[in-house]
Design a protein around this motif. Structure first.
Motif, PDB file in Angstrom:
ATOM      1  N   GLY A  11       0.793  -1.216   0.000  1.00 51.34           N
ATOM      2  CA  GLY A  11       0.000   0.000   0.000  1.00 51.34           C
ATOM      3  C   GLY A  11       0.834   1.279   0.000  1.00 51.34           C
ATOM      4  N   ARG A  12       2.152   1.164  -0.164  1.00 50.86           N
ATOM      5  CA  ARG A  12       2.991   2.379  -0.202  1.00 50.86           C
ATOM      6  C   ARG A  12       3.512   2.664  -1.609  1.00 50.86           C
ATOM      7  N   ASN A  13       2.909   2.060  -2.610  1.00 55.06           N
ATOM      8  CA  ASN A  13       3.329   2.235  -4.002  1.00 55.06           C
ATOM      9  C   ASN A  13       4.822   1.995  -4.187  1.00 55.06           C
ATOM     10  N   GLY A  14       5.308   0.921  -3.590  1.00 52.35           N
ATOM     11  CA  GLY A  14       6.713   0.558  -3.765  1.00 52.35           C
ATOM     12  C   GLY A  14       7.677   1.366  -2.900  1.00 52.35           C
ATOM     13  N   GLU A  15       7.177   2.427  -2.256  1.00 50.18           N
ATOM     14  CA  GLU A  15       8.052   3.234  -1.386  1.00 50.18           C
ATOM     15  C   GLU A  15       8.440   2.418  -0.165  1.00 50.18           C
ATOM     16  N   ASN A  16       9.695   2.579   0.297  1.00 54.01           N
ATOM     17  CA  ASN A  16      10.094   1.858   1.505  1.00 54.01           C
ATOM     18  C   ASN A  16       9.430   2.453   2.726  1.00 54.01           C
ATOM     19  N   SER A  17       9.229   1.610   3.740  1.00 51.33           N
ATOM     20  CA  SER A  17       8.616   2.157   4.961  1.00 51.33           C
ATOM     21  C   SER A  17       9.664   2.966   5.724  1.00 51.33           C
ATOM     22  N   LEU A  18       9.172   3.864   6.573  1.00 50.64           N
ATOM     23  CA  LEU A  18      10.037   4.754   7.356  1.00 50.64           C
ATOM     24  C   LEU A  18      10.836   4.022   8.417  1.00 50.64           C
ATOM     25  N   PHE A  19      10.304   2.856   8.819  1.00 54.84           N
ATOM     26  CA  PHE A  19      10.739   2.268  10.076  1.00 54.84           C
ATOM     27  C   PHE A  19      12.025   1.458   9.941  1.00 54.84           C
ATOM     28  N   SER A  20      12.886   1.593  10.941  1.00 56.13           N
ATOM     29  CA  SER A  20      14.074   0.744  11.005  1.00 56.13           C
ATOM     30  C   SER A  20      13.866  -0.208  12.197  1.00 56.13           C
ATOM     31  N   LEU A  21      13.796  -1.507  11.865  1.00 62.34           N
ATOM     32  CA  LEU A  21      13.284  -2.484  12.843  1.00 62.34           C
ATOM     33  C   LEU A  21      14.387  -3.168  13.656  1.00 62.34           C
ATOM     34  N   HIS A  22      14.173  -3.261  14.959  1.00 60.13           N
ATOM     35  CA  HIS A  22      15.064  -4.017  15.851  1.00 60.13           C
ATOM     36  C   HIS A  22      14.173  -4.999  16.601  1.00 60.13           C
ATOM     37  N   ILE A  23      14.341  -6.291  16.285  1.00 59.97           N
ATOM     38  CA  ILE A  23      13.403  -7.294  16.822  1.00 59.97           C
ATOM     39  C   ILE A  23      14.132  -8.224  17.800  1.00 59.97           C
ATOM     40  N   PHE A  24      13.543  -8.387  18.977  1.00 55.94           N
ATOM     41  CA  PHE A  24      14.171  -9.194  20.030  1.00 55.94           C
ATOM     42  C   PHE A  24      13.199 -10.263  20.519  1.00 55.94           C
ATOM     43  N   ASP A  25      13.796 -11.327  21.048  1.00 55.62           N
ATOM     44  CA  ASP A  25      13.010 -12.391  21.644  1.00 55.62           C
ATOM     45  C   ASP A  25      12.436 -11.892  22.983  1.00 55.62           C
ATOM     46  N   HIS A  26      13.322 -11.533  23.900  1.00 53.74           N
ATOM     47  CA  HIS A  26      12.825 -10.923  25.129  1.00 53.74           C
ATOM     48  C   HIS A  26      13.780  -9.831  25.595  1.00 53.74           C
ATOM     49  N   LEU A  27      13.192  -8.886  26.327  1.00 48.61           N
ATOM     50  CA  LEU A  27      13.921  -7.707  26.784  1.00 48.61           C
ATOM     51  C   LEU A  27      13.347  -7.297  28.131  1.00 48.61           C
ATOM     52  N   SER A  87      15.353   8.672  14.262  1.00 49.42           N
ATOM     53  CA  SER A  87      13.898   8.695  14.418  1.00 49.42           C
ATOM     54  C   SER A  87      13.290   7.600  13.572  1.00 49.42           C
ATOM     55  N   TRP A  88      12.189   7.104  13.973  1.00 53.13           N
ATOM     56  CA  TRP A  88      11.428   6.017  13.357  1.00 53.13           C
ATOM     57  C   TRP A  88      12.111   4.666  13.532  1.00 53.13           C
ATOM     58  N   SER A  89      13.127   4.609  14.419  1.00 49.76           N
ATOM     59  CA  SER A  89      13.627   3.291  14.831  1.00 49.76           C
ATOM     60  C   SER A  89      12.543   2.645  15.676  1.00 49.76           C
ATOM     61  N   VAL A  90      12.448   1.328  15.540  1.00 46.02           N
ATOM     62  CA  VAL A  90      11.386   0.588  16.247  1.00 46.02           C
ATOM     63  C   VAL A  90      12.029  -0.574  16.986  1.00 46.02           C
ATOM     64  N   VAL A  91      11.635  -0.765  18.242  1.00 43.19           N
ATOM     65  CA  VAL A  91      12.051  -1.961  18.977  1.00 43.19           C
ATOM     66  C   VAL A  91      10.809  -2.805  19.255  1.00 43.19           C
ATOM     67  N   ILE A  92      10.917  -4.088  18.912  1.00 46.13           N
ATOM     68  CA  ILE A  92       9.808  -5.031  19.138  1.00 46.13           C
ATOM     69  C   ILE A  92      10.353  -6.173  19.987  1.00 46.13           C
ATOM     70  N   ALA A  93       9.588  -6.610  20.985  1.00 46.22           N
ATOM     71  CA  ALA A  93      10.000  -7.791  21.761  1.00 46.22           C
ATOM     72  C   ALA A  93       8.812  -8.728  21.895  1.00 46.22           C
ATOM     73  N   GLN A  94       9.109 -10.019  21.961  1.00 52.08           N
ATOM     74  CA  GLN A  94       8.015 -10.993  22.103  1.00 52.08           C
ATOM     75  C   GLN A  94       7.619 -11.160  23.560  1.00 52.08           C
ATOM     76  N   GLN A  95       8.483 -10.646  24.443  1.00 48.66           N
ATOM     77  CA  GLN A  95       8.225 -10.763  25.871  1.00 48.66           C
ATOM     78  C   GLN A  95       9.043  -9.685  26.569  1.00 48.66           C
ATOM     79  N   GLN A  96       8.516  -9.089  27.655  1.00 53.43           N
ATOM     80  CA  GLN A  96       9.288  -8.120  28.435  1.00 53.43           C
ATOM     81  C   GLN A  96       9.325  -8.591  29.888  1.00 53.43           C
ATOM     82  N   THR A  97      10.469  -8.357  30.521  1.00 51.55           N
ATOM     83  CA  THR A  97      10.558  -8.772  31.930  1.00 51.55           C
ATOM     84  C   THR A  97      10.339  -7.586  32.871  1.00 51.55           C
TER      85      THR A  97
END
Ligand code: BTN
Length: 274
Positions: free
Chosen positions: A17-33, A50-60
């Motif tokens: 849905g972005r007409n081939g444009e790259n998304s803004l986000f720079s992704l950092h994905i972790f198992d748990h944090l 800016s627009w860096s993203v951190v995702i975790a599957q679990q947080q302690t």
């Protein structure tokens, strides 16, 4: 055991849905944090953009509003996004209003009937689906950096006042969100669109959209023994409560402005069974 988060699936969902444009986000994905907000602040201190993203599957040590803990079992969505808005420190709360509106609005495009409970809760069937925690660093009266943290109940267990999307979709969805990666892209687009609305259209338009989704308008509340009615929210995020005061000759209506965190509005018992 939790299913592994699929980065490629998320990247594809963000690109569509972005007409081939790259998304803004720079992704950092972790198992748990400990906390995605904390890890993102650490990355920003090391030069992340800016627009860096951190995702975790679990947080302690997930952080909630007002110093509370955000219990973060596997199966939930836990993410944080960095932004650098040109806003005065006094307008910081607008970031939470914009994110709440943007996320709710995007979920509604998937038929999820989400509302907003003042100030930062996403609610479904009168129960809490998720929450937003905005943290800022201020420099000379302006926001220098901000981290928007979002927790959404996907398949994780929830308390009695909570709801997860899996439970809701099993009963009501016409166009179900198929996986955690799609939900993540919906939330990230929500934050992006909320910020775009705030920056391009301004706080008055954003606020009018936020108010359309606010579930508390008309609620009766007590402020220091005065009975009042919720009539809206100010651009600083305060709750607007209309109260009537009486003296021997007159009834006067005044408005009180209640700061976030000073009163708690309850959850309604769900009117629809699950
Ligand atoms: C609330 O109290 O309603 C807000 C909760 C926000 C929780 C999210 S989970 C991802 C991000 N990282 C944190 O430590 N907290 C936020």
């Amino acid at each position: 055991m939790s299913v592994e988060f699929d980065r490629q699936k998320l990247e594809l969902a963000l690109q569509s849905g972005r007409n081939g444009e790259n998304s803004l986000f720079s992704l950092h994905i972790f198992d748990h944090l400990a906390s995605t907000n904390q890890t993102l602040w650490n990355l920003l201190a090391q030069g992340a953009e800016s627009w860096s993203v951190v995702i975790a599957q679990q947080q302690t040590a997930g952080r909630g509003q007002w110093g509370r803990q955000w219990i973060s079992h596997p199966g939930g969505l836990y993410l944080s996004v960095a932004i650098a808005p040109k806003l005065e420190a006094s307008a910081s709360y607008q970031l939470t209003l914009a994110s709440a509106w943007g996320i709710a609005n995007q979920l509604r495009c998937y038929g999820v009937d989400v509302g907003i409970k003042w100030p930062n809760d996403l609610v479904l069937n009168g129960r809490k689906l998720g929450g937003i925690l905005t943290e800022t660093k201020i420099n000379h009266g302006y926001i220098h950096q901000a981290v928007i943290g979002v927790g959404i109940n996907w398949t994780n267990p929830v308390p009695e006042t909570g709801i997860n999307l899996e439970m809701w979709q099993a009963c009501y969805a016409t166009k179900p969100i198929p996986c955690l990666e799609t939900l993540t892209s919906v939330v990230l687009r929500g934050i992006e669109s909320g910020m775009e609305c705030l920056v391009k259209e301004g706080i008055n338009i954003l606020l009018s959209r936020y108010l359309e989704l606010l579930t508390n308008v008309g609620d009766k509340v007590y402020i220091h023994d005065l009975a009042g009615t919720v009539v809206g929210v100010t651009s600083q995020g305060e709750l607007r409560v209309s109260v009537e005061t009486y003296d021997t000759t007159d009834i006067k209506t005044t408005e009180l402005y209640i700061e976030p965190g000073t009163i708690t509005l309850g959850y309604r018992k769900s009117s629809v069974p699950l």
